[in-house]
Design a protein around this motif. Structure first.
Motif, mmCIF file in Angstrom:
data_model
loop_
_atom_site.group_PDB
_atom_site.id
_atom_site.type_symbol
_atom_site.label_atom_id
_atom_site.label_comp_id
_atom_site.label_asym_id
_atom_site.label_seq_id
_atom_site.Cartn_x
_atom_site.Cartn_y
_atom_site.Cartn_z
ATOM 1 N N ILE A 1 -0.563 -6.114 -4.084
ATOM 2 C CA ILE A 1 -0.051 -5.500 -5.788
ATOM 3 C C ILE A 1 0.211 -7.576 -6.044
ATOM 4 N N THR B 1 -6.705 -6.955 -4.172
ATOM 5 C CA THR B 1 -5.978 -7.601 -4.632
ATOM 6 C C THR B 1 -6.641 -7.149 -5.868
ATOM 7 N N ALA B 2 -5.029 -6.355 -6.956
ATOM 8 C CA ALA B 2 -5.387 -5.672 -8.202
ATOM 9 C C ALA B 2 -4.061 -6.999 -8.426
ATOM 10 N N ASP C 1 -1.311 -3.341 -13.435
ATOM 11 C CA ASP C 1 -0.995 -2.630 -13.423
ATOM 12 C C ASP C 1 -2.480 -0.634 -13.211
ATOM 13 N N GLU D 1 -6.283 -1.737 -12.370
ATOM 14 C CA GLU D 1 -6.263 -1.942 -11.037
ATOM 15 C C GLU D 1 -5.570 -1.100 -10.197
ATOM 16 N N VAL D 2 -3.929 -1.443 -9.508
ATOM 17 C CA VAL D 2 -4.097 -1.206 -9.488
ATOM 18 C C VAL D 2 -3.595 0.534 -8.951
ATOM 19 N N VAL E 1 3.914 4.742 -5.834
ATOM 20 C CA VAL E 1 3.374 3.061 -5.967
ATOM 21 C C VAL E 1 3.692 2.507 -7.621
ATOM 22 N N VAL F 1 0.098 -0.215 0.915
ATOM 23 C CA VAL F 1 0.643 -1.358 -0.222
ATOM 24 C C VAL F 1 1.455 -2.045 0.025
ATOM 25 N N GLY G 1 4.710 -7.245 -9.111
ATOM 26 C CA GLY G 1 4.235 -8.072 -8.314
ATOM 27 C C GLY G 1 4.553 -9.766 -8.684
ATOM 28 N N LEU H 1 5.009 0.243 -10.067
ATOM 29 C CA LEU H 1 4.171 -0.625 -11.023
ATOM 30 C C LEU H 1 5.412 -1.864 -11.397
ATOM 31 N N THR I 1 0.501 -8.492 -9.386
ATOM 32 C CA THR I 1 0.756 -8.323 -11.251
ATOM 33 C C THR I 1 1.587 -9.048 -11.424
ATOM 34 N N LEU J 1 -3.796 -2.925 -0.160
ATOM 35 C CA LEU J 1 -3.627 -2.817 -1.489
ATOM 36 C C LEU J 1 -3.173 -3.725 -1.683
#
Length: 353
Positions: free
Chosen positions: A70, A26-27, A30, A32-33, A172, A49, A87, A174, A72, A68
């Motif tokens: 997201i 879990t990020a 950005d 961390e993603v 991906v 994702v 996110g 952001l 955020t 992953l």
């Protein structure tokens, strides 16, 4: 950044279906993603994702690789320009723009999922699509290993499609940027006939923003399209099939099938879809092929509120879902000669299997 192993994925989807992931990250930023994506790419690890999980069908075996999620956050308004982190919860973002008096996405209220997913699918409903207001999308490009900004034109938007959907392993998302409109507290011109009828206005008219949003939410709720943990009609991915777009030749053949099966006086739904093309209604096709609201006797059934939604009644598996989806596809094709296409993204499974 949180990391779990052998992590259940079903709770992260609105279908509540699917097996576990080998690893779930879990990020929250950005950076961390990007770090998680690069780590997966560097090791050749398969990557899934996940945003809001509202457009996702995961196989019962789960996902062998890194999932992953997201998570955020970021909502930034500068006049009529809006930037959302991928996110951000989409429904909350729409509510905040309406509260700020800005028009352009108010008819997309109630759509579950995250902001980052909206350009991928070119999310649309009730006469609006995000492609009409998106100015650009910030994404991590896995091919160049760099953060890029794609303009609206570069996103190659079309009906429920985009460059991101065409190249699912490359980008991906952001951040997403929008150009909204200050219309003195009024909505964008109402385009959708059903919305206009319920509002009591003519297509092209404007109404107070809050009224437009509340009307759409009520329409969606009546079709089981607003998430409610207590209502199994909302345990779905919303519309499971896209509305078919047909060439003139295909539409003529379809029209002949309609007359054969339903009588000479029956006219199918038909909407302009660009030069030489006509869009018809997947919901109408499903219903007229005999798959009415509530169809099914197993743990997956057609919604009791809307024929386009396949729903988990509480104890379903992804295999159950696919079985009903295939039955519907086959029935519509046998009746009308049209092959329905699933709208949700499938992971580890396919309707063609």
């Amino acid at each position: 950044m949180q990391e779990l192993h052998d992590a259940p994925l079903a709770p992260l989807t609105t279908f509540r279906l699917g097996g576990p992931a080998t690893r779930l990250i879990t990020a929250g930023t950005d950076a961390e993603v990007i770090d998680a994506v690069r780590a997966a790419d560097d090791t050749g690890t398969p990557l899934l994702v996940i945003g809001g999980g509202s457009n996702l069908v995961i196989g019962d075996k789960g996902f062998e690789g890194t999932a992953l999620r997201i998570a955020t956050r970021g909502f930034e308004l500068d006049g009529t320009r809006l930037e959302l982190a991928a996110g951000e919860v989409w429904t909350d973002a729409v509510a905040r723009t309406v509260a700020a008096g800005l028009a352009g996405i108010e008819c997309l209220a109630g759509i579950p999922g995250s902001a980052g997913a909206t350009p991928i699918q070119n999310v649309g409903a009730y006469g609006q699509e995000v492609s009409a207001t998106i100015t650009d999308v910030v994404a991590y490009d896995r091919a160049t290993r760099a953060t890029v900004t794609l303009t609206n034109e570069e996103c190659a938007f079309s009906y429920r499609h985009s460059r991101f959907k065409a190249e699912p392993e490359r980008y991906v998302v952001l951040r997403v940027r929008f150009q909204l409109e200050d219309a003195d507290g009024l909505s964008a011109p109402v385009k959708y006939a059903e919305t206009a009828r319920v509002l009591g206005v003519e297509p092209g008219d404007r109404v107070p923003l809050a009224r437009a949003r509340e009307t759409v939410l009520a329409l969606r709720a009546g079709k089981g399209m607003v998430l409610d943990p207590e209502d199994h009609d909302t345990w779905s991915a919303g519309s499971f099939f896209t509305n078919p777009i047909l060439t003139e030749e295909q539409f003529a053949a379809f029209h002949a099938c309609v007359r054969e099966h339903l009588g000479e006086g029956t006219e199918p739904p038909a909407y302009p879809a660009g030069e030489g093309h006509t869009k018809t209604s997947a919901a109408w096709l499903i219903d007229k092929a005999g798959f009415t609201k509530g169809y099914g006797s197993g743990p997956v059934r057609i919604s009791t509120k809307h024929t386009l939604a396949l729903t988990n009644r509480g104890e379903a598996t992804t295999a159950d879902l696919l079985a009903l989806a295939r039955e519907v596809v086959a029935g519509v094709h046998d009746t009308f000669g049209i092959t329905l296409v699933n709208e949700p993204v499938t992971v580890g499974v396919s309707l063609d299997d």
